[in-house]
Design a protein around this motif. Structure first.
Motif, PDB file in Angstrom:
ATOM      1  N   ASP A   1     -57.741 -34.969  41.739  1.00  0.00           N
ATOM      2  CA  ASP A   1     -57.426 -33.753  42.382  1.00  0.00           C
ATOM      3  C   ASP A   1     -57.052 -33.660  43.699  1.00  0.00           C
ATOM      4  OD1 ASP A   1     -58.729 -32.393  40.142  1.00  0.00           O
ATOM      5  OD2 ASP A   1     -60.373 -31.607  40.774  1.00  0.00           O
ATOM      6  N   GLY A   2     -55.951 -32.894  44.165  1.00  0.00           N
ATOM      7  CA  GLY A   2     -55.188 -32.889  45.362  1.00  0.00           C
ATOM      8  C   GLY A   2     -54.604 -34.135  45.804  1.00  0.00           C
ATOM      9  N   GLU A   3     -54.735 -35.217  44.874  1.00  0.00           N
ATOM     10  CA  GLU A   3     -53.964 -36.338  45.338  1.00  0.00           C
ATOM     11  C   GLU A   3     -52.339 -36.230  45.431  1.00  0.00           C
ATOM     12  OE1 GLU A   3     -54.189 -41.373  43.873  1.00  0.00           O
ATOM     13  OE2 GLU A   3     -55.357 -39.815  42.747  1.00  0.00           O
TER      14      GLU A   3
ATOM     15  N   ARG B   1     -54.230 -29.422  41.573  1.00  0.00           N
ATOM     16  CA  ARG B   1     -53.226 -29.346  42.941  1.00  0.00           C
ATOM     17  C   ARG B   1     -52.752 -30.882  43.316  1.00  0.00           C
ATOM     18  NH1 ARG B   1     -57.879 -27.448  42.862  1.00  0.00           N
ATOM     19  NH2 ARG B   1     -58.856 -29.042  44.339  1.00  0.00           N
ATOM     20  N   ALA B   2     -52.672 -31.667  42.341  1.00  0.00           N
ATOM     21  CA  ALA B   2     -52.260 -32.857  42.573  1.00  0.00           C
ATOM     22  C   ALA B   2     -50.459 -32.828  42.679  1.00  0.00           C
ATOM     23  CB  ALA B   2     -52.642 -33.984  41.586  1.00  0.00           C
TER      24      ALA B   2
ATOM     25  N   ASP C   1     -50.468 -22.043  36.816  1.00  0.00           N
ATOM     26  CA  ASP C   1     -49.844 -22.350  38.086  1.00  0.00           C
ATOM     27  C   ASP C   1     -49.247 -23.669  38.296  1.00  0.00           C
ATOM     28  OD1 ASP C   1     -50.384 -19.328  38.422  1.00  0.00           O
ATOM     29  OD2 ASP C   1     -52.207 -20.127  39.036  1.00  0.00           O
ATOM     30  N   ALA C   2     -49.016 -24.466  37.433  1.00  0.00           N
ATOM     31  CA  ALA C   2     -48.629 -25.906  37.704  1.00  0.00           C
ATOM     32  C   ALA C   2     -47.091 -25.752  37.724  1.00  0.00           C
ATOM     33  CB  ALA C   2     -48.954 -26.963  36.580  1.00  0.00           C
ATOM     34  N   VAL C   3     -46.477 -26.518  38.447  1.00  0.00           N
ATOM     35  CA  VAL C   3     -44.873 -26.650  38.547  1.00  0.00           C
ATOM     36  C   VAL C   3     -44.469 -27.762  37.995  1.00  0.00           C
ATOM     37  CG1 VAL C   3     -42.745 -26.496  40.166  1.00  0.00           C
ATOM     38  CG2 VAL C   3     -45.115 -24.993  40.665  1.00  0.00           C
ATOM     39  N   ILE C   4     -43.572 -27.760  37.135  1.00  0.00           N
ATOM     40  CA  ILE C   4     -43.103 -29.110  36.558  1.00  0.00           C
ATOM     41  C   ILE C   4     -41.506 -28.896  36.688  1.00  0.00           C
ATOM     42  CG2 ILE C   4     -42.451 -30.307  34.235  1.00  0.00           C
ATOM     43  CD1 ILE C   4     -45.586 -29.691  34.963  1.00  0.00           C
TER      44      ILE C   4
ATOM     45  N   ALA D   1     -48.074 -30.269  40.795  1.00  0.00           N
ATOM     46  CA  ALA D   1     -46.747 -30.203  40.970  1.00  0.00           C
ATOM     47  C   ALA D   1     -46.018 -31.488  40.441  1.00  0.00           C
ATOM     48  CB  ALA D   1     -46.244 -29.693  42.335  1.00  0.00           C
ATOM     49  N   ILE D   2     -45.161 -31.515  39.540  1.00  0.00           N
ATOM     50  CA  ILE D   2     -44.698 -32.884  39.113  1.00  0.00           C
ATOM     51  C   ILE D   2     -43.133 -32.696  39.749  1.00  0.00           C
ATOM     52  CG2 ILE D   2     -44.078 -34.241  37.363  1.00  0.00           C
ATOM     53  CD1 ILE D   2     -47.125 -33.625  37.598  1.00  0.00           C
ATOM     54  N   GLY D   3     -42.691 -33.504  40.479  1.00  0.00           N
ATOM     55  CA  GLY D   3     -41.337 -33.805  40.988  1.00  0.00           C
ATOM     56  C   GLY D   3     -40.306 -34.043  40.043  1.00  0.00           C
ATOM     57  N   ALA D   4     -39.183 -33.491  40.217  1.00  0.00           N
ATOM     58  CA  ALA D   4     -37.945 -33.661  39.388  1.00  0.00           C
ATOM     59  C   ALA D   4     -37.705 -35.010  38.948  1.00  0.00           C
ATOM     60  CB  ALA D   4     -36.786 -33.063  39.941  1.00  0.00           C
TER      61      ALA D   4
END
Length: 135
Positions: A120-122, A103-104, A67-70, A87-90
């Motif tokens: 976690d969560g940062e 969830r970072a 469920d990570a988003v790259i 989640a890693i932003g563009a």
């Protein structure tokens, strides 16, 4: 020509099927969505539910948990670990052996150096030199 998938048993005894991604031959689990222009290098694992956008590069030995988003054009260096639901932003860059917790969130365009740990969560945002910005 060999088969284009591998079956691997997880920690709970369930069999997961991974296909070899056309760009790089890394293993992508059934249920993950990887854009055709993304590269998943050999030795990388992408778990179920992961979404990887166009132009992203997942380096050798990287593990991207479920469920990570790259984001688009993200570059994840070898041996990094991306936690579940992260989640890693563009345009972000993640360094070698860096750990991104569950969830970072890494902001768009951030530069995370080698051997760093994001808890976690940062939530992390940096400038283009890698200096952390105030949250």
């Amino acid at each position: 020509m060999g088969k284009n998938y591998v079956d691997i048993e997880n920690d709970r005894g369930e069999m997961l099927r991974y296909r070899k991604h056309v760009n790089g031959r890394g293993l992508v689990a059934h249920g993950a969505k990887v854009h055709p222009t993304a590269v998943v290098d050999a030795g990388a694992y992408v778990e179920p539910g992961v979404q990887i956008a166009a132009g992203a590069h997942i380096g050798r030995g990287v593990w991207v948990e479920s469920d990570a988003v790259i984001g688009q054009d993200v570059d994840i260096s070898p041996l990094a670990h991306i936690g579940s639901g992260a989640a890693i932003g563009a345009g972000a860059k993640i360094g070698i052996r860096t750990q991104v917790g569950n969830r970072a969130q890494v902001a768009v365009g951030s530069l995370i150096g080698d051997n760093e740990t994001i808890n976690d969560g940062e939530r992390v945002a940096t400038d283009r030199r890698g200096l952390r910005l105030a949250a």
